[in-house]
Design a protein around this motif. Structure first.
Motif, PDB file in Angstrom:
ATOM      1  N   LEU A 192       0.867  -1.171   0.000  1.00 15.39           N
ATOM      2  CA  LEU A 192       0.000   0.000   0.000  1.00 15.39           C
ATOM      3  C   LEU A 192       0.903   1.219   0.000  1.00 15.39           C
ATOM      4  O   LEU A 192       1.660   1.430   0.941  1.00 15.39           O
ATOM      5  CB  LEU A 192      -0.884  -0.026   1.247  1.00 15.39           C
ATOM      6  N   ASP A 193       0.843   2.022  -1.053  1.00 17.59           N
ATOM      7  CA  ASP A 193       1.703   3.198  -1.185  1.00 17.59           C
ATOM      8  C   ASP A 193       1.060   4.388  -0.487  1.00 17.59           C
ATOM      9  O   ASP A 193       0.240   5.090  -1.063  1.00 17.59           O
ATOM     10  CB  ASP A 193       1.961   3.505  -2.658  1.00 17.59           C
ATOM     11  N   LEU A 194       1.462   4.621   0.757  1.00 19.40           N
ATOM     12  CA  LEU A 194       0.894   5.719   1.524  1.00 19.40           C
ATOM     13  C   LEU A 194       1.433   7.075   1.091  1.00 19.40           C
ATOM     14  O   LEU A 194       0.916   8.109   1.510  1.00 19.40           O
ATOM     15  CB  LEU A 194       1.150   5.494   3.019  1.00 19.40           C
ATOM     16  N   TRP A 195       2.453   7.099   0.263  1.00 20.42           N
ATOM     17  CA  TRP A 195       2.991   8.355  -0.268  1.00 20.42           C
ATOM     18  C   TRP A 195       2.188   8.830  -1.481  1.00 20.42           C
ATOM     19  O   TRP A 195       2.288   9.986  -1.882  1.00 20.42           O
ATOM     20  CB  TRP A 195       4.457   8.181  -0.679  1.00 20.42           C
ATOM     21  N   SER A 196       1.388   7.952  -2.055  1.00 19.27           N
ATOM     22  CA  SER A 196       0.618   8.275  -3.254  1.00 19.27           C
ATOM     23  C   SER A 196      -0.412   9.365  -2.969  1.00 19.27           C
ATOM     24  O   SER A 196      -1.037   9.394  -1.902  1.00 19.27           O
ATOM     25  CB  SER A 196      -0.097   7.026  -3.751  1.00 19.27           C
ATOM     26  N   THR A 197      -0.616  10.248  -3.945  1.00 17.92           N
ATOM     27  CA  THR A 197      -1.611  11.315  -3.778  1.00 17.92           C
ATOM     28  C   THR A 197      -3.029  10.755  -3.679  1.00 17.92           C
ATOM     29  O   THR A 197      -3.924  11.440  -3.194  1.00 17.92           O
ATOM     30  CB  THR A 197      -1.543  12.330  -4.935  1.00 17.92           C
ATOM     31  N   SER A 198      -3.234   9.514  -4.111  1.00 16.97           N
ATOM     32  CA  SER A 198      -4.564   8.903  -3.990  1.00 16.97           C
ATOM     33  C   SER A 198      -4.948   8.671  -2.531  1.00 16.97           C
ATOM     34  O   SER A 198      -6.126   8.485  -2.223  1.00 16.97           O
ATOM     35  CB  SER A 198      -4.617   7.582  -4.759  1.00 16.97           C
ATOM     36  N   MET A 199      -3.979   8.715  -1.639  1.00 23.62           N
ATOM     37  CA  MET A 199      -4.255   8.526  -0.206  1.00 23.62           C
ATOM     38  C   MET A 199      -4.690   9.825   0.475  1.00 23.62           C
ATOM     39  O   MET A 199      -5.104   9.820   1.626  1.00 23.62           O
ATOM     40  CB  MET A 199      -3.002   8.001   0.521  1.00 23.62           C
ATOM     41  N   ARG A 200      -4.601  10.924  -0.238  1.00 28.34           N
ATOM     42  CA  ARG A 200      -4.855  12.239   0.334  1.00 28.34           C
ATOM     43  C   ARG A 200      -6.217  12.346   1.022  1.00 28.34           C
ATOM     44  O   ARG A 200      -6.368  13.014   2.035  1.00 28.34           O
ATOM     45  CB  ARG A 200      -4.746  13.290  -0.766  1.00 28.34           C
ATOM     46  N   ARG A 201      -7.235  11.675   0.480  1.00 28.60           N
ATOM     47  CA  ARG A 201      -8.592  11.771   1.036  1.00 28.60           C
ATOM     48  C   ARG A 201      -9.164  10.412   1.457  1.00 28.60           C
ATOM     49  O   ARG A 201     -10.358  10.281   1.688  1.00 28.60           O
ATOM     50  CB  ARG A 201      -9.522  12.410   0.013  1.00 28.60           C
ATOM     51  N   ASP A 202      -8.305   9.428   1.568  1.00 27.47           N
ATOM     52  CA  ASP A 202      -8.745   8.068   1.901  1.00 27.47           C
ATOM     53  C   ASP A 202      -8.911   7.928   3.411  1.00 27.47           C
ATOM     54  O   ASP A 202      -7.934   7.911   4.154  1.00 27.47           O
ATOM     55  CB  ASP A 202      -7.722   7.052   1.377  1.00 27.47           C
ATOM     56  N   THR A 203     -10.136   7.832   3.866  1.00 26.56           N
ATOM     57  CA  THR A 203     -10.408   7.798   5.305  1.00 26.56           C
ATOM     58  C   THR A 203     -10.569   6.377   5.847  1.00 26.56           C
ATOM     59  O   THR A 203     -11.040   6.197   6.973  1.00 26.56           O
ATOM     60  CB  THR A 203     -11.662   8.617   5.641  1.00 26.56           C
ATOM     61  N   ARG A 204     -10.154   5.393   5.084  1.00 26.32           N
ATOM     62  CA  ARG A 204     -10.187   4.014   5.573  1.00 26.32           C
ATOM     63  C   ARG A 204      -8.962   3.752   6.456  1.00 26.32           C
ATOM     64  O   ARG A 204      -7.942   4.415   6.326  1.00 26.32           O
ATOM     65  CB  ARG A 204     -10.176   3.025   4.412  1.00 26.32           C
ATOM     66  N   PRO A 205      -9.041   2.763   7.336  1.00 27.13           N
ATOM     67  CA  PRO A 205      -7.849   2.390   8.108  1.00 27.13           C
ATOM     68  C   PRO A 205      -6.814   1.751   7.186  1.00 27.13           C
ATOM     69  O   PRO A 205      -7.120   1.431   6.030  1.00 27.13           O
ATOM     70  CB  PRO A 205      -8.381   1.381   9.122  1.00 27.13           C
ATOM     71  N   LEU A 206      -5.611   1.561   7.677  1.00 25.60           N
ATOM     72  CA  LEU A 206      -4.573   0.924   6.863  1.00 25.60           C
ATOM     73  C   LEU A 206      -5.060  -0.424   6.341  1.00 25.60           C
ATOM     74  O   LEU A 206      -4.939  -0.716   5.155  1.00 25.60           O
ATOM     75  CB  LEU A 206      -3.291   0.732   7.666  1.00 25.60           C
ATOM     76  N   VAL A 207      -5.604  -1.232   7.240  1.00 27.36           N
ATOM     77  CA  VAL A 207      -6.153  -2.539   6.874  1.00 27.36           C
ATOM     78  C   VAL A 207      -7.525  -2.661   7.531  1.00 27.36           C
ATOM     79  O   VAL A 207      -7.647  -2.505   8.746  1.00 27.36           O
ATOM     80  CB  VAL A 207      -5.234  -3.691   7.358  1.00 27.36           C
ATOM     81  N   GLU A 208      -8.536  -2.920   6.724  1.00 24.90           N
ATOM     82  CA  GLU A 208      -9.898  -3.078   7.243  1.00 24.90           C
ATOM     83  C   GLU A 208      -9.923  -4.225   8.249  1.00 24.90           C
ATOM     84  O   GLU A 208      -9.371  -5.291   8.000  1.00 24.90           O
ATOM     85  CB  GLU A 208     -10.882  -3.370   6.105  1.00 24.90           C
ATOM     86  N   GLY A 209     -10.544  -3.980   9.392  1.00 22.01           N
ATOM     87  CA  GLY A 209     -10.668  -5.026  10.396  1.00 22.01           C
ATOM     88  C   GLY A 209      -9.475  -5.164  11.330  1.00 22.01           C
ATOM     89  O   GLY A 209      -9.517  -5.947  12.268  1.00 22.01           O
ATOM     90  N   CYS A 210      -8.419  -4.419  11.091  1.00 23.19           N
ATOM     91  CA  CYS A 210      -7.234  -4.485  11.951  1.00 23.19           C
ATOM     92  C   CYS A 210      -7.569  -3.855  13.307  1.00 23.19           C
ATOM     93  O   CYS A 210      -8.250  -2.839  13.379  1.00 23.19           O
ATOM     94  CB  CYS A 210      -6.064  -3.747  11.299  1.00 23.19           C
ATOM     95  N   THR A 211      -7.056  -4.466  14.367  1.00 22.34           N
ATOM     96  CA  THR A 211      -7.361  -3.984  15.713  1.00 22.34           C
ATOM     97  C   THR A 211      -6.213  -3.210  16.349  1.00 22.34           C
ATOM     98  O   THR A 211      -6.273  -2.894  17.536  1.00 22.34           O
ATOM     99  CB  THR A 211      -7.732  -5.168  16.629  1.00 22.34           C
ATOM    100  N   CYS A 212      -5.181  -2.881  15.584  1.00 17.99           N
ATOM    101  CA  CYS A 212      -4.059  -2.134  16.157  1.00 17.99           C
ATOM    102  C   CYS A 212      -4.471  -0.682  16.434  1.00 17.99           C
ATOM    103  O   CYS A 212      -5.459  -0.181  15.897  1.00 17.99           O
ATOM    104  CB  CYS A 212      -2.839  -2.171  15.238  1.00 17.99           C
ATOM    105  N   HIS A 213      -3.698  -0.014  17.272  1.00 21.90           N
ATOM    106  CA  HIS A 213      -3.997   1.368  17.645  1.00 21.90           C
ATOM    107  C   HIS A 213      -4.018   2.283  16.415  1.00 21.90           C
ATOM    108  O   HIS A 213      -4.882   3.159  16.302  1.00 21.90           O
ATOM    109  CB  HIS A 213      -2.959   1.866  18.652  1.00 21.90           C
ATOM    110  N   ALA A 214      -3.088   2.080  15.502  1.00 25.16           N
ATOM    111  CA  ALA A 214      -3.007   2.940  14.318  1.00 25.16           C
ATOM    112  C   ALA A 214      -4.270   2.838  13.471  1.00 25.16           C
ATOM    113  O   ALA A 214      -4.822   3.854  13.040  1.00 25.16           O
ATOM    114  CB  ALA A 214      -1.775   2.587  13.487  1.00 25.16           C
ATOM    115  N   CYS A 215      -4.743   1.635  13.241  1.00 24.51           N
ATOM    116  CA  CYS A 215      -5.932   1.442  12.398  1.00 24.51           C
ATOM    117  C   CYS A 215      -7.223   1.839  13.107  1.00 24.51           C
ATOM    118  O   CYS A 215      -8.169   2.273  12.463  1.00 24.51           O
ATOM    119  CB  CYS A 215      -6.009  -0.002  11.930  1.00 24.51           C
TER     120      CYS A 215
END
Length: 97
Positions: free
Chosen positions: A11-34
Motif C-alpha cells: 500500500l503506497d501511503l505516499w501516493s496522492t490517492s491517499m490524500r482523502r482516503d479515510t479508511r484504516p490501513l487494513v480493514e478489520g485491523c485492531t491495532c492502535h493505528a488502524c
C-alpha cells in the motif's frame, strides 16, 4: 502494509490517492493505528516528515508480526502441520508469507 486485496500487496501511503482516503490501513485491523487514524492522516504525516508517521506504521507492523508469530507458536504447540507437506494450520500460515 497489506493492500486492499489482503494478499500482502504493498500500500503506497505516499501516493496522492491517499490524500482523502479515510479508511484504516487494513480493514478489520485492531491495532492502535488502524483504530484511531486513517490513511489520509498517515499520508499527511509522511508528506510533512512527521515522526508520528513512522511510529504509527511501526505500531501497525508490530501488531501484525505479533499476531503472526502467536499463530505460529500455537500451531507448533498443537503439532498442526508438522511434516504434512504444507497442509494443516502451518500450511495456512505459509500462504500469508
Amino acid at each position: 502494509v497489506d493492500g486492499d486485496d489482503g494478499a500482502g500487496s504493498v500500500l503506497d501511503l505516499w501516493s496522492t490517492s491517499m490524500r482523502r482516503d479515510t479508511r484504516p490501513l487494513v480493514e478489520g485491523c485492531t491495532c492502535h493505528a488502524c483504530q484511531n487514524h486513517h490513511r489520509a492522516y498517515i499520508h499527511h504525516l509522511l508528506i510533512a516528515h512527521e515522526m508520528l508517521a513512522d511510529v504509527l506504521l511501526h505500531v501497525h507492523n508490530t501488531h501484525h508480526m505479533l499476531d503472526f508469530f502467536g499463530e505460529v507458536r500455537a500451531c507448533i504447540a498443537e503439532g498442526d502441520g508438522a511434516g504434512d507437506g504444507g497442509g494443516g494450520a502451518l500450511g495456512g500460515l505459509k500462504k500469508r508469507l
